[in-house]
Design a protein around this motif. Structure first.
Motif, PDB file in Angstrom:
ATOM      1  N   TYR A 163       0.832  -1.210   0.000  1.00 32.79           N
ATOM      2  CA  TYR A 163       0.000   0.000   0.000  1.00 32.79           C
ATOM      3  C   TYR A 163       0.866   1.259   0.000  1.00 32.79           C
ATOM      4  O   TYR A 163       0.603   2.212  -0.749  1.00 32.79           O
ATOM      5  N   LEU A 164       1.904   1.264   0.820  1.00 36.48           N
ATOM      6  CA  LEU A 164       2.778   2.442   0.891  1.00 36.48           C
ATOM      7  C   LEU A 164       3.543   2.636  -0.417  1.00 36.48           C
ATOM      8  O   LEU A 164       3.712   3.774  -0.875  1.00 36.48           O
ATOM      9  N   VAL A 165       4.010   1.529  -1.015  1.00 34.59           N
ATOM     10  CA  VAL A 165       4.721   1.636  -2.291  1.00 34.59           C
ATOM     11  C   VAL A 165       3.803   2.204  -3.361  1.00 34.59           C
ATOM     12  O   VAL A 165       4.170   3.117  -4.116  1.00 34.59           O
ATOM     13  N   PHE A 166       2.578   1.676  -3.424  1.00 34.75           N
ATOM     14  CA  PHE A 166       1.602   2.176  -4.392  1.00 34.75           C
ATOM     15  C   PHE A 166       1.264   3.641  -4.117  1.00 34.75           C
ATOM     16  O   PHE A 166       1.290   4.494  -5.015  1.00 34.75           O
ATOM     17  N   MET A 178      -3.018   8.030  -2.186  1.00 29.45           N
ATOM     18  CA  MET A 178      -3.484   7.161  -1.114  1.00 29.45           C
ATOM     19  C   MET A 178      -4.745   6.392  -1.513  1.00 29.45           C
ATOM     20  O   MET A 178      -4.895   5.208  -1.191  1.00 29.45           O
ATOM     21  N   ILE A 179      -5.669   7.060  -2.225  1.00 26.95           N
ATOM     22  CA  ILE A 179      -6.882   6.374  -2.694  1.00 26.95           C
ATOM     23  C   ILE A 179      -6.519   5.286  -3.703  1.00 26.95           C
ATOM     24  O   ILE A 179      -7.050   4.173  -3.669  1.00 26.95           O
ATOM     25  N   ASN A 180      -5.606   5.596  -4.597  1.00 25.49           N
ATOM     26  CA  ASN A 180      -5.180   4.615  -5.580  1.00 25.49           C
ATOM     27  C   ASN A 180      -4.493   3.427  -4.911  1.00 25.49           C
ATOM     28  O   ASN A 180      -4.643   2.283  -5.358  1.00 25.49           O
ATOM     29  N   GLY A 181      -3.770   3.693  -3.843  1.00 27.65           N
ATOM     30  CA  GLY A 181      -3.125   2.618  -3.106  1.00 27.65           C
ATOM     31  C   GLY A 181      -4.132   1.629  -2.531  1.00 27.65           C
ATOM     32  O   GLY A 181      -3.901   0.415  -2.527  1.00 27.65           O
ATOM     33  N   ILE A 182      -5.273   2.148  -2.057  1.00 25.95           N
ATOM     34  CA  ILE A 182      -6.328   1.276  -1.527  1.00 25.95           C
ATOM     35  C   ILE A 182      -6.880   0.379  -2.634  1.00 25.95           C
ATOM     36  O   ILE A 182      -7.060  -0.832  -2.448  1.00 25.95           O
ATOM     37  N   LEU A 183      -7.150   0.967  -3.806  1.00 27.24           N
ATOM     38  CA  LEU A 183      -7.674   0.192  -4.935  1.00 27.24           C
ATOM     39  C   LEU A 183      -6.706  -0.919  -5.347  1.00 27.24           C
ATOM     40  O   LEU A 183      -7.111  -2.087  -5.496  1.00 27.24           O
ATOM     41  N   LEU A 184      -5.446  -0.577  -5.516  1.00 27.04           N
ATOM     42  CA  LEU A 184      -4.479  -1.562  -5.981  1.00 27.04           C
ATOM     43  C   LEU A 184      -4.196  -2.625  -4.923  1.00 27.04           C
ATOM     44  O   LEU A 184      -3.972  -3.800  -5.255  1.00 27.04           O
ATOM     45  N   ASP A 185      -4.203  -2.228  -3.651  1.00 27.80           N
ATOM     46  CA  ASP A 185      -4.044  -3.206  -2.583  1.00 27.80           C
ATOM     47  C   ASP A 185      -5.201  -4.205  -2.591  1.00 27.80           C
ATOM     48  O   ASP A 185      -5.004  -5.410  -2.417  1.00 27.80           O
TER      49      ASP A 185
END
Length: 317
Positions: free
Chosen positions: A103-106, A154-161
């Motif tokens: 998540y942090l990387v994304f 951060m929102i995109n990180g949630i989606l990709l996670d």
């Protein structure tokens, strides 16, 4: 050993450098520790001087300070873990730790993509609309742009996670890299990984190419403006102010596009690891070096910061 059929994976094993000899791992540990220390020190110095030196109060340095902060966050999510694994035999990563790291990387990576586009727009306004620059790129606008980059990242990180970990994992739990990278982890899930891989591929197209379009348009207009000027010295100075940003963009986007926009069939551990190293440690280390060595104001600010530090130490003694 991998999990048996029908069992659920509760942890992963990172095997990025597992096959290396002890002497090779020790050499890699020393090398990556030096690179990590240099990246942290250089980015930390840029954060300090851009946020404390009153002469660096322009939007360009405001964005640069945030870029360095992102680089510090990015390398801290991956490199310390890699250094530990290089010196220990236990390369196990818990499921939640892998999810958090990814998540942090994304999140940080997407934020940096968007921020680089806003930095290109800032250069376009400064060069093509100098009289309106202070009004267009006010402090309030800059804060909003940085906040927008963080929000979408951060929102995109949630989606990709979610797309990476939406299904159970019951296959081999060995990750052929030194950190939890999405395309590799997805292939370990029980179900068909193609849908998740397609979503990540589509997201990479939007996340990488949308900012790239803004960067290309900005620099196309900058180039048109520069070529229309009669003074060759003015053209050279303007080109030099853009060269640092363009170099950083090329480094970052090349490695990110290879990792997330290439078909999975073209990948392999020997191909993935060099590009993973490029965007996880080499690019964050090079960013402050590129900006500081090509920018007289940055070099002057660094000298002033060192003088203030030496003066403070002398007074303390």
């Amino acid at each position: 050993m991998g999990p048996r059929n029908g069992s659920t994976v509760t942890d992963f094993i990172l095997v990025g450098f597992e096959q290396s000899s002890p002497s090779t791992r020790a050499l890699l540990f020393a090398l990556f520790l030096a690179l990590y220390s240099l990246a942290m020190a250089m980015n930390g110095l840029i954060i300090f001087i851009t946020w404390t030196d009153p002469r660096l109060n322009s939007p360009m340095y405001f964005f640069l300070g945030h870029l360095s902060f992102l680089d510090v966050c990015f390398i801290t999510t991956t490199i310390p873990q890699m250094l530990i694994h290089l010196m220990t035999k236990n390369h196990t990563v818990f499921f939640t730790a892998c999810l958090t790291q990814m998540y942090l990387v994304f999140g940080v990576g997407v934020t940096e993509c968007i921020l680089l586009a806003f930095m290109a727009y800032d250069r376009y306004v400064a060069i093509c609309h100098p009289l309106s620059y202070a009004q267009i790129m006010s402090r309030q606008v800059c804060v909003r742009l940085v906040s927008t980059a963080w929000f979408f990242g951060m929102i995109n990180g949630i989606l990709l996670d979610y797309m990476t970990f939406r299904g159970p994992f019951c296959r081999d739990n060995h990750i052929e890299n030194f950190f939890c990278e999405a395309p590799i982890v997805i292939t370990l899930s029980c179900g068909d990984p193609q849908f998740s891989l397609m979503v990540i591929f589509a997201d990479a197209i939007v996340v990488l190419l949308s900012p790239m379009v803004l960067i290309v348009i900005s620099y196309a207009r900058i180039l048109t403006s520069i070529l229309g000027r009669s003074s060759s010295s003015g053209r050279g100075k303007t080109f030099s102010t853009c060269a640092s940003h363009l170099t950083v963009v090329i480094f970052f986007y090349t490695s990110a596009m290879f990792s997330y926009m290439n078909p999975r069939s073209t990948h392999g551990p020997d191909k993935d690891k060099p590009f993973s190293l490029l965007y996880t440690i080499i690019t964050p280390m090079c960013n402050p070096i590129i900006y500081s060595f090509r920018n007289k104001e940055m070099k002057g600010a660094m000298v002033r910061a060192l003088k203030r530090t030496n003066l403070a130490q002398a007074e303390y003694v």
